[in-house]
Scaffold this motif. Structure first.
Motif, PDB file in Angstrom:
ATOM      1  N   THR A 146     -11.512 -79.327  -1.925  1.00  0.00           N
ATOM      2  CA  THR A 146     -11.603 -78.120  -1.095  1.00  0.00           C
ATOM      3  C   THR A 146     -11.959 -76.875  -1.903  1.00  0.00           C
ATOM      4  O   THR A 146     -12.105 -75.805  -1.321  1.00  0.00           O
ATOM      5  N   ILE A 147     -12.086 -77.012  -3.204  1.00  0.00           N
ATOM      6  CA  ILE A 147     -12.397 -75.861  -4.052  1.00  0.00           C
ATOM      7  C   ILE A 147     -13.909 -75.672  -4.072  1.00  0.00           C
ATOM      8  O   ILE A 147     -14.653 -76.596  -4.384  1.00  0.00           O
ATOM      9  N   LYS A 148     -14.344 -74.476  -3.750  1.00  0.00           N
ATOM     10  CA  LYS A 148     -15.774 -74.230  -3.547  1.00  0.00           C
ATOM     11  C   LYS A 148     -16.530 -73.739  -4.779  1.00  0.00           C
ATOM     12  O   LYS A 148     -17.745 -73.600  -4.726  1.00  0.00           O
ATOM     13  N   GLU A 149     -15.844 -73.478  -5.901  1.00  0.00           N
ATOM     14  CA  GLU A 149     -16.558 -73.048  -7.100  1.00  0.00           C
ATOM     15  C   GLU A 149     -17.569 -74.120  -7.491  1.00  0.00           C
ATOM     16  O   GLU A 149     -17.254 -75.315  -7.500  1.00  0.00           O
ATOM     17  N   ASP A 150     -18.773 -73.697  -7.828  1.00  0.00           N
ATOM     18  CA  ASP A 150     -19.853 -74.629  -8.117  1.00  0.00           C
ATOM     19  C   ASP A 150     -19.489 -75.659  -9.174  1.00  0.00           C
ATOM     20  O   ASP A 150     -19.757 -76.855  -9.013  1.00  0.00           O
ATOM     21  N   MET A 151     -18.879 -75.213 -10.269  1.00  0.00           N
ATOM     22  CA  MET A 151     -18.545 -76.125 -11.364  1.00  0.00           C
ATOM     23  C   MET A 151     -17.598 -77.230 -10.903  1.00  0.00           C
ATOM     24  O   MET A 151     -17.749 -78.391 -11.282  1.00  0.00           O
ATOM     25  N   GLY A 160      -0.842 -76.138  -6.994  1.00  0.00           N
ATOM     26  CA  GLY A 160      -2.190 -75.832  -6.544  1.00  0.00           C
ATOM     27  C   GLY A 160      -2.955 -75.020  -7.568  1.00  0.00           C
ATOM     28  O   GLY A 160      -2.380 -74.246  -8.335  1.00  0.00           O
ATOM     29  N   TYR A 161      -4.234 -75.203  -7.575  1.00  0.00           N
ATOM     30  CA  TYR A 161      -5.114 -74.543  -8.541  1.00  0.00           C
ATOM     31  C   TYR A 161      -5.034 -73.023  -8.434  1.00  0.00           C
ATOM     32  O   TYR A 161      -4.943 -72.325  -9.441  1.00  0.00           O
ATOM     33  N   TYR A 162      -5.066 -72.512  -7.228  1.00  0.00           N
ATOM     34  CA  TYR A 162      -5.130 -71.064  -7.059  1.00  0.00           C
ATOM     35  C   TYR A 162      -3.823 -70.373  -7.452  1.00  0.00           C
ATOM     36  O   TYR A 162      -3.844 -69.249  -7.939  1.00  0.00           O
ATOM     37  N   ARG A 163      -2.700 -71.014  -7.263  1.00  0.00           N
ATOM     38  CA  ARG A 163      -1.410 -70.424  -7.655  1.00  0.00           C
ATOM     39  C   ARG A 163      -1.098 -70.652  -9.123  1.00  0.00           C
ATOM     40  O   ARG A 163      -0.287 -69.931  -9.697  1.00  0.00           O
ATOM     41  N   ALA A 164      -1.703 -71.649  -9.703  1.00  0.00           N
ATOM     42  CA  ALA A 164      -1.445 -71.970 -11.113  1.00  0.00           C
ATOM     43  C   ALA A 164      -2.068 -70.908 -12.014  1.00  0.00           C
ATOM     44  O   ALA A 164      -3.093 -70.307 -11.675  1.00  0.00           O
ATOM     45  N   THR A 165      -1.438 -70.691 -13.135  1.00  0.00           N
ATOM     46  CA  THR A 165      -1.976 -69.773 -14.139  1.00  0.00           C
ATOM     47  C   THR A 165      -2.029 -70.486 -15.482  1.00  0.00           C
ATOM     48  O   THR A 165      -1.317 -71.477 -15.691  1.00  0.00           O
ATOM     49  N   THR A 166      -2.855 -69.956 -16.362  1.00  0.00           N
ATOM     50  CA  THR A 166      -2.880 -70.534 -17.709  1.00  0.00           C
ATOM     51  C   THR A 166      -1.546 -70.300 -18.408  1.00  0.00           C
ATOM     52  O   THR A 166      -1.154 -71.095 -19.269  1.00  0.00           O
ATOM     53  N   ALA A 167      -0.828 -69.259 -18.036  1.00  0.00           N
ATOM     54  CA  ALA A 167       0.509 -69.029 -18.601  1.00  0.00           C
ATOM     55  C   ALA A 167       1.458 -70.161 -18.212  1.00  0.00           C
ATOM     56  O   ALA A 167       2.248 -70.637 -19.042  1.00  0.00           O
ATOM     57  N   GLU A 218     -10.914 -72.351 -14.731  1.00  0.00           N
ATOM     58  CA  GLU A 218     -11.871 -73.256 -14.088  1.00  0.00           C
ATOM     59  C   GLU A 218     -12.355 -74.337 -15.066  1.00  0.00           C
ATOM     60  O   GLU A 218     -12.484 -75.504 -14.694  1.00  0.00           O
ATOM     61  N   ALA A 219     -12.605 -73.958 -16.314  1.00  0.00           N
ATOM     62  CA  ALA A 219     -13.031 -74.937 -17.328  1.00  0.00           C
ATOM     63  C   ALA A 219     -11.925 -75.952 -17.589  1.00  0.00           C
ATOM     64  O   ALA A 219     -12.189 -77.144 -17.802  1.00  0.00           O
ATOM     65  N   LEU A 220     -10.688 -75.505 -17.552  1.00  0.00           N
ATOM     66  CA  LEU A 220      -9.547 -76.399 -17.724  1.00  0.00           C
ATOM     67  C   LEU A 220      -9.454 -77.375 -16.549  1.00  0.00           C
ATOM     68  O   LEU A 220      -9.254 -78.579 -16.742  1.00  0.00           O
ATOM     69  N   LEU A 221      -9.630 -76.883 -15.342  1.00  0.00           N
ATOM     70  CA  LEU A 221      -9.632 -77.760 -14.167  1.00  0.00           C
ATOM     71  C   LEU A 221     -10.773 -78.761 -14.253  1.00  0.00           C
ATOM     72  O   LEU A 221     -10.595 -79.941 -13.951  1.00  0.00           O
ATOM     73  N   GLN A 222     -11.932 -78.299 -14.660  1.00  0.00           N
ATOM     74  CA  GLN A 222     -13.081 -79.201 -14.781  1.00  0.00           C
ATOM     75  C   GLN A 222     -12.749 -80.368 -15.714  1.00  0.00           C
ATOM     76  O   GLN A 222     -12.990 -81.521 -15.375  1.00  0.00           O
ATOM     77  N   GLU A 223     -12.185 -80.071 -16.864  1.00  0.00           N
ATOM     78  CA  GLU A 223     -11.854 -81.154 -17.796  1.00  0.00           C
ATOM     79  C   GLU A 223     -10.770 -82.066 -17.229  1.00  0.00           C
ATOM     80  O   GLU A 223     -10.826 -83.285 -17.391  1.00  0.00           O
ATOM     81  N   ALA A 224      -9.781 -81.495 -16.558  1.00  0.00           N
ATOM     82  CA  ALA A 224      -8.729 -82.308 -15.952  1.00  0.00           C
ATOM     83  C   ALA A 224      -9.321 -83.276 -14.930  1.00  0.00           C
ATOM     84  O   ALA A 224      -8.950 -84.456 -14.889  1.00  0.00           O
TER      85      ALA A 224
END
Length: 175
Positions: free
Chosen positions: A112-117, A27-34, A55-61
């Motif tokens: 379900t992710i509410k961030e605008d981007m 999941g996005y929220y539990r994931a870290t860039t590490a 968030e930018a990484l998720l956007q590109e994915a």
């Protein structure tokens, strides 16, 4: 090494691929860039060389996943006779789901992710797919192309649920 060198481009792709796997698995929220860096077998600072935020990484994915669907649909539309169009679009989507299951799971989570981007990239993806399918159905002379497009997209969503929950009987159709 410059930012646009072949190695740099490959590492960017590796990072996005790793992110898709990590985001889909935990999941996005539990994931870290590490965790993404570990999966890509690079250092965490190297992730930030390409992506300023998670968030930018998720956007590109997500953009990668939508592009894959659009390219597959356009290839079908360009090569298939109108009477085979819908069946071949469904087959193309099923192939994507099987070959890129994590991308499908990622898109499902991103709804379900509410961030605008993220909401914007999901809205654009759905709108683009809707438009490509609708225009193809119109050009092929389908009756009620808007309704057929709606049913096609709804079927795709049911495919996603069927795959995510391992309930293949949801997709049984009469022969």
């Amino acid at each position: 090494m410059t930012k646009n060198s072949p190695t740099s481009v490959n590492r960017r792709v590796d990072i996005v691929s790793a992110a898709i796997e990590v985001f889909a698995e935990i999941g996005y929220y539990r994931a870290t860039t590490a965790k993404v860096a570990e999966r890509a077998q690079i250092s965490q600072p190297y992730v930030f060389r390409f992506f300023s935020t998670k968030e930018a990484l998720l956007q590109e994915a997500l953009e990668v996943s939508w592009t894959r669907i659009l390219e597959a649909f356009r290839a079908v539309i360009e090569t298939v006779a109108p009477d085979q169009l819908e069946k071949e679009l469904v087959d193309a989507y099923i192939h994507i789901m099987k070959s890129y299951q994590n991308e499908t799971l990622l898109q499902m989570q991103a709804q379900t992710i509410k961030e605008d981007m993220i909401a914007e990239v999901m809205q654009k993806g759905f709108r683009d797919v809707h438009q490509v399918v609708l225009e193809a159905f119109k050009r092929s002379g389908f009756e009620k192309p808007y309704e057929r497009t709606l049913i096609f997209l709804a079927r795709g969503m049911l495919c996603n649920i069927s795959m995510a929950l391992s309930v293949p009987e949801l997709m049984l159709v009469d022969e």
